[in-house]
Design a protein around this motif. Structure first.
Motif, PDB file in Angstrom:
ATOM      1  N   PHE A  77       5.420   8.009   7.761  1.00 18.29           N
ATOM      2  CA  PHE A  77       6.418   7.649   6.765  1.00 18.29           C
ATOM      3  C   PHE A  77       6.221   6.194   6.362  1.00 18.29           C
ATOM      4  O   PHE A  77       5.524   5.434   7.043  1.00 18.29           O
ATOM      5  N   ALA A  78       6.833   5.820   5.266  1.00 20.55           N
ATOM      6  CA  ALA A  78       6.766   4.436   4.802  1.00 20.55           C
ATOM      7  C   ALA A  78       8.028   3.702   5.201  1.00 20.55           C
ATOM      8  O   ALA A  78       9.122   4.277   5.228  1.00 20.55           O
ATOM      9  N   GLU A  79       7.895   2.431   5.488  1.00 21.35           N
ATOM     10  CA  GLU A  79       9.046   1.584   5.773  1.00 21.35           C
ATOM     11  C   GLU A  79       9.798   1.286   4.479  1.00 21.35           C
ATOM     12  O   GLU A  79       9.185   1.045   3.437  1.00 21.35           O
ATOM     13  N   GLY A  80      11.118   1.317   4.548  1.00 22.38           N
ATOM     14  CA  GLY A  80      11.932   0.933   3.406  1.00 22.38           C
ATOM     15  C   GLY A  80      12.181  -0.563   3.385  1.00 22.38           C
ATOM     16  O   GLY A  80      11.421  -1.349   3.950  1.00 22.38           O
TER      17      GLY A  80
ATOM     18  N   VAL B  55       0.823  -1.203   0.000  1.00 20.89           N
ATOM     19  CA  VAL B  55       0.000   0.000   0.000  1.00 20.89           C
ATOM     20  C   VAL B  55       0.861   1.258   0.000  1.00 20.89           C
ATOM     21  O   VAL B  55       0.475   2.278  -0.579  1.00 20.89           O
ATOM     22  N   ALA B  56       2.026   1.199   0.623  1.00 19.61           N
ATOM     23  CA  ALA B  56       2.895   2.382   0.669  1.00 19.61           C
ATOM     24  C   ALA B  56       3.326   2.793  -0.727  1.00 19.61           C
ATOM     25  O   ALA B  56       3.280   3.974  -1.091  1.00 19.61           O
ATOM     26  N   ALA B  57       3.729   1.812  -1.536  1.00 22.05           N
ATOM     27  CA  ALA B  57       4.125   2.119  -2.912  1.00 22.05           C
ATOM     28  C   ALA B  57       2.927   2.540  -3.744  1.00 22.05           C
ATOM     29  O   ALA B  57       3.011   3.458  -4.570  1.00 22.05           O
ATOM     30  N   ALA B  58       1.791   1.881  -3.526  1.00 21.88           N
ATOM     31  CA  ALA B  58       0.589   2.201  -4.301  1.00 21.88           C
ATOM     32  C   ALA B  58       0.139   3.636  -4.059  1.00 21.88           C
ATOM     33  O   ALA B  58      -0.381   4.294  -4.970  1.00 21.88           O
ATOM     34  N   LEU B  59       0.342   4.125  -2.856  1.00 24.48           N
ATOM     35  CA  LEU B  59      -0.053   5.491  -2.519  1.00 24.48           C
ATOM     36  C   LEU B  59       1.040   6.508  -2.824  1.00 24.48           C
ATOM     37  O   LEU B  59       0.828   7.709  -2.645  1.00 24.48           O
ATOM     38  N   GLY B  60       2.197   6.038  -3.261  1.00 20.16           N
ATOM     39  CA  GLY B  60       3.294   6.952  -3.562  1.00 20.16           C
ATOM     40  C   GLY B  60       3.941   7.533  -2.326  1.00 20.16           C
ATOM     41  O   GLY B  60       4.472   8.653  -2.365  1.00 20.16           O
ATOM     42  N   MET B  61       3.954   6.783  -1.224  1.00 16.74           N
ATOM     43  CA  MET B  61       4.523   7.297   0.013  1.00 16.74           C
ATOM     44  C   MET B  61       6.048   7.323  -0.063  1.00 16.74           C
ATOM     45  O   MET B  61       6.671   6.608  -0.847  1.00 16.74           O
ATOM     46  N   ASN B  62       6.629   8.138   0.782  1.00 14.89           N
ATOM     47  CA  ASN B  62       8.077   8.323   0.806  1.00 14.89           C
ATOM     48  C   ASN B  62       8.695   7.506   1.922  1.00 14.89           C
ATOM     49  O   ASN B  62       8.372   7.691   3.101  1.00 14.89           O
ATOM     50  N   SER B  63       9.622   6.602   1.558  1.00 14.67           N
ATOM     51  CA  SER B  63      10.420   5.877   2.541  1.00 14.67           C
ATOM     52  C   SER B  63      11.897   6.229   2.401  1.00 14.67           C
ATOM     53  O   SER B  63      12.744   5.598   3.032  1.00 14.67           O
ATOM     54  N   GLY B  64      12.205   7.217   1.561  1.00 14.31           N
ATOM     55  CA  GLY B  64      13.584   7.551   1.257  1.00 14.31           C
ATOM     56  C   GLY B  64      13.991   8.902   1.798  1.00 14.31           C
ATOM     57  O   GLY B  64      13.695   9.253   2.945  1.00 14.31           O
ATOM     58  N   THR B  65      14.666   9.676   0.959  1.00 13.04           N
ATOM     59  CA  THR B  65      15.196  10.968   1.369  1.00 13.04           C
ATOM     60  C   THR B  65      14.109  11.874   1.950  1.00 13.04           C
ATOM     61  O   THR B  65      13.056  12.048   1.349  1.00 13.04           O
ATOM     62  N   ASN B  66      14.375  12.395   3.146  1.00 13.74           N
ATOM     63  CA  ASN B  66      13.452  13.317   3.829  1.00 13.74           C
ATOM     64  C   ASN B  66      12.104  12.667   4.144  1.00 13.74           C
ATOM     65  O   ASN B  66      11.069  13.341   4.170  1.00 13.74           O
TER      66      ASN B  66
END
Length: 326
Positions: free
Chosen positions: A180-183, A123-134
């Motif tokens: 935030f999203a988990e990487g 779901v994190a990727a599907a929603l375009g969430m940020n798990s990276g820079t900032n």
């Protein structure tokens, strides 16, 4: 709070933005930032197709407002969420109502804690969430709006308003929303999977945190010890600073580890369990930083660089809770 009643107004399409903002602020529904104007059409779009019961039944502290799908959707509209984000908001709110999380204490303390939300899985990727820079900062709409919606539910359903239910002496910027999203890294299995959520399934974890603390590795950061030892100092220092001179029961710790540092730990031949055991042992036995090594939660997230983050746990007593999405 039921949308359409006097304390949660819906506005006609012809209502001016300025008038709507003034009315929402007068109703005590604002967090101080501009709100998306709630209309019947926006609310209908938010709840359409949701696989959630209308009556959730769990009261939201501190004033024990009734948690319903419509009420959460209303606050999701205010926060700027899209309908696909509502299940994440709902899961985070329900997770925060678990007794071990102690939302009542977090909401009413004079301290600085907030509810931090970590989103796991597809779901994190599907929603375009940020798990990276900032990933803890601005710039990502989904991160910002989901975190804000969770906070608005606490405020508008639970009554955690400054000076009423929320008695924070200072508060913190994280109270606007921290999400935030988990990487991903081979060293660190997903926290959701460690807690029994099946691989490939989405979930959320809520943490009660008093703030963030930047931590740098020692020297050239060429060994696992050089990466991990400064984290011990950070956890001990934060714990002692927030203790008020009292010996508090150890609970858990949350450490956000960027991939560059996970690479160093893995190249040293260490796995997650060994890293946790090292952190626990280095902290000493006089005042342990966690109940057990497994309660030191290393979470993969963040962008390029060596700087790690300690999500400082609220000293009043809280344990993180993970909940799978429906």
């Amino acid at each position: 709070m039921i949308p359409g009643e006097e304390d949660a107004p819906l506005f006609g399409e012809s209502t001016s933005w300025e008038d709507a903002q003034a009315a929402l602020e007068a109703a005590g529904l604002s967090d101080g930032l501009p709100l998306v104007v709630p209309t019947q059409a926006r609310l209908d779009r938010m709840v359409a197709g949701q696989h959630q019961p209308e009556e959730i039944g769990n009261p939201v502290p501190p004033l024990m407002g009734e948690l319903t799908l419509a009420a959460v959707a209303y606050n999701g509209v205010l926060a700027g969420c899209v309908p696909a984000e509502l299940p994440v908001v709902m899961a985070a709110v329900i997770a925060a109502l678990a007794p071990d999380f102690n939302l009542l204490g977090i909401a009413t303390t004079t301290g600085t804690p907030t509810v931090a939300v970590c989103v796991h899985g597809p779901v994190a990727a599907a929603l375009g969430m940020n798990s990276g820079t900032n990933c803890l900062g601005p710039g990502n709409r989904a991160n910002a709006c989901i975190g804000r919606a969770v906070r608005l539910v606490q405020q508008n359903l639970g009554g955690a308003r400054p000076g009423i239910g929320d008695m924070a002496t200072m508060g913190s910027p994280g109270k606007y929303g921290l999400c935030f999203a988990e990487g991903a890294h081979p060293l660190l299995p997903s926290l959701a999977m460690r807690r029994g959520v099946a691989a490939g399934r989405s979930a959320v974890t809520v943490f009660g945190v008093s703030g963030t603390l930047e931590v740098l590795p020692e020297g050239g950061a060429s060994t696992p010890e050089q990466v991990l030892r400064p984290l011990v100092a950070a956890m001990r220092g934060a714990r002692e600073a927030a203790s008020g001179g009292k010996m508090r029961e150890p609970q858990e710790q949350v450490l956000l580890i960027p991939n560059e540092m996970s690479d160093v730990i893995a190249k040293g031949g260490w796995d997650l369990a060994r890293a946790q055991e090292f952190l626990f042992a280095e902290s000493g036995t006089d005042w342990p930083i966690a109940r057990a090594p497994s309660d030191i939660l290393l979470v993969p997230t963040g962008g390029e660089g060596v700087k790690m983050t300690c999500l400082v746990p609220w000293g009043g007593g809280t344990m993180s809770v993970t909940r799978a999405l429906h």
